[in-house]
Write a protein that holds these residues in place. Structure first.
Motif, PDB file in Angstrom:
ATOM      1  N   LEU A 174       0.828  -1.199   0.000  1.00 55.91           N
ATOM      2  CA  LEU A 174       0.000   0.000   0.000  1.00 55.91           C
ATOM      3  C   LEU A 174       0.867   1.255   0.000  1.00 55.91           C
ATOM      4  N   ASN A 175       1.898   1.243   0.814  1.00 56.24           N
ATOM      5  CA  ASN A 175       2.821   2.383   0.846  1.00 56.24           C
ATOM      6  C   ASN A 175       3.514   2.575  -0.499  1.00 56.24           C
ATOM      7  N   ASP A 212       3.784   5.587  -5.883  1.00 59.65           N
ATOM      8  CA  ASP A 212       3.569   5.625  -7.330  1.00 59.65           C
ATOM      9  C   ASP A 212       2.504   6.652  -7.700  1.00 59.65           C
ATOM     10  N   ILE A 213       1.411   6.716  -6.914  1.00 57.06           N
ATOM     11  CA  ILE A 213       0.303   7.613  -7.231  1.00 57.06           C
ATOM     12  C   ILE A 213       0.677   9.075  -7.030  1.00 57.06           C
ATOM     13  N   PHE A 214       1.340   9.385  -5.915  1.00 52.60           N
ATOM     14  CA  PHE A 214       1.568  10.782  -5.553  1.00 52.60           C
ATOM     15  C   PHE A 214       2.911  11.335  -6.030  1.00 52.60           C
ATOM     16  N   TRP A 215       3.926  10.463  -6.199  1.00 53.91           N
ATOM     17  CA  TRP A 215       5.252  10.962  -6.557  1.00 53.91           C
ATOM     18  C   TRP A 215       5.757  10.448  -7.901  1.00 53.91           C
ATOM     19  N   GLY A 216       5.034   9.516  -8.506  1.00 54.04           N
ATOM     20  CA  GLY A 216       5.408   9.087  -9.843  1.00 54.04           C
ATOM     21  C   GLY A 216       6.250   7.826  -9.877  1.00 54.04           C
ATOM     22  N   ILE A 217       6.481   7.362 -11.104  1.00 53.55           N
ATOM     23  CA  ILE A 217       7.129   6.073 -11.312  1.00 53.55           C
ATOM     24  C   ILE A 217       8.593   6.089 -10.890  1.00 53.55           C
ATOM     25  N   GLU A 218       9.276   7.209 -11.053  1.00 49.16           N
ATOM     26  CA  GLU A 218      10.689   7.261 -10.689  1.00 49.16           C
ATOM     27  C   GLU A 218      10.881   7.122  -9.181  1.00 49.16           C
ATOM     28  N   ALA A 219      10.059   7.815  -8.402  1.00 52.87           N
ATOM     29  CA  ALA A 219      10.135   7.699  -6.941  1.00 52.87           C
ATOM     30  C   ALA A 219       9.763   6.289  -6.503  1.00 52.87           C
ATOM     31  N   PHE A 220       8.790   5.697  -7.204  1.00 51.08           N
ATOM     32  CA  PHE A 220       8.400   4.319  -6.903  1.00 51.08           C
ATOM     33  C   PHE A 220       9.573   3.371  -7.095  1.00 51.08           C
TER      34      PHE A 220
END
Length: 277
Positions: A231-232, A237-245
C-alpha cells in the motif's frame, strides 16, 4: 530423516538462487536500464507479488488439508477436479485483465498489465502444484522448479544485457517465459497427482468452497505484511510518480528476499510434523 535432509537441501538451494537473483536485479539491472525503465520493471514485480490473492486461498486450502499425506494416499479424482476449477478460473480472470488493459492509455503501463495477465494463470497453477508437492513432502521437486525459474531469468537477463537491450518490456517477458517453463516442468513431474477432470459436480464446488474457507485465512496471514508495505509503495507511485516508486522499491527489495529465505524453513518442517504420531 533422509527425505527431510533432501528437501532441506533443495529448499535452501532454491532460496539461495532467489537471493542471488535479488542481488543481481538490485545491483546490475538498475545501472543498465536507468531509473525510469527499472522503475517500470519494479512496477511489474510489484503487481505480480499479489497475483496469489486471485486463487482466493484454494492453494493454501490444499496445503492445509493434504499436508503430511503421502502420494499414494491422495484422492486423485478430487484433486483433478480442484485443479481443473483453479485452472479455468485463472484463465477467466486473465481474459478479464487483458480486456481491461486495452483501456489504459499509458503505453508502458499497458505493457505491464498485459504481462501481468499472462503471468497470472502460470503463477497460480504453479502454486497449486507446488503446494500439493510440499504437502506430501516432495519439496525437492518444487524447489527444482524454482531453481529452473531463477536460472532462466538470470541467463535471459544477462543475454539481454550482453546484446544491449534496454527496453524493460523484454525483461518482463523473460520473467513470464521463465515461469512458463518452470510450471511445465512441475506439471510434467506431477501428472499422476495433478491432471484435468472436467466432470465437475455440485459436490466438487462445495469442496472448493471448504478449501477456500480454510485456506483464505492462511493466505491473508502470509501476505498481510506484504499488503501493508505494498500500500505504501502504491501511494508513492500515485503521488510521486514512477521514478520515486522505483527508488523506493529498490530500497526495500532485498529485505523481502531475506524474509522469504527464512520462511522457507517452515515449508520444509510442516509436512514432516504432520506425519509425527
Amino acid at each position: 530423516m533422509e527425505n527431510f535432509k533432501k528437501n532441506s537441501i533443495y529448499a535452501i538451494s532454491s532460496q539461495l538462487s532467489g537471493l542471488f537473483l535479488s542481488f543481481f536485479i538490485a545491483l546490475i539491472i538498475p545501472k543498465f536500464l536507468g531509473v525510469i525503465e527499472f522503475s517500470y520493471w519494479q512496477l511489474f514485480l510489484f503487481y505480480v507479488n499479489y497475483l496469489g490473492l486471485l486463487h482466493f486461498g484454494l492453494n493454501d486450502g490444499i496445503y492445509l488439508k493434504y499436508g503430511g499425506q503421502r502420494r499414494e494416499e491422495l484422492p486423485l479424482q478430487q484433486l483433478a477436479k480442484q485443479f481443473t476449477i483453479l485452472t479455468i478460473s485463472q484463465f477467466f480472470i486473465m481474459i478479464i485483465v487483458l480486456l481491461l488493459s486495452f483501456f489504459i492509455e499509458n503505453a508502458q503501463r499497458k505493457t505491464i498489465w498485459i504481462a501481468v495477465a499472462l503471468y497470472l494463470p502460470l503463477v497460480n497453477i504453479n502454486g497449486f502444484i507446488g503446494y500439493l508437492l510440499q504437502s506430501i513432502n516432495e519439496i525437492y521437486l518444487y524447489s527444482i522448479s524454482v531453481i529452473i525459474d531463477k536460472i532462466i531469468i538470470i541467463v535471459g537477463v544477462l543475454s539481454l544485457i550482453f546484446f544491449n537491450y534496454r527496453d524493460f518490456a523484454i525483461y518482463i517477458y523473460v520473467y513470464v517465459f521463465s515461469k512458463l517453463i518452470s510450471t511445465l516442468y512441475l506439471y510434467n513431474r506431477s501428472r499422476k497427482v495433478t491432471r484435468f477432470n472436467f466432470n465437475i459436480h455440485l459436490s466438487d464446488w462445495k469442496e472448493t468452497k471448504i478449501l477456500i474457507s480454510s485456506g483464505i485465512k492462511l493466505m491473508f496471514a502470509n501476505i498481510m505484511g506484504t499488503l501493508i508495505l505494498g500500500l505504501n509503495r502504491k501511494l508513492v507511485d500515485i503521488f510521486w510518480g514512477i521514478e520515486a516508486f522505483g527508488r523506493f522499491s529498490f530500497a526495500i527489495s532485498l529485505t523481502n528476499f531475506f524474509l522469504l529465505f527464512i520462511s522457507q524453513v517452515s515449508i520444509v518442517i510442516f509436512p514432516a510434523l504432520r506425519r509425527i504420531n
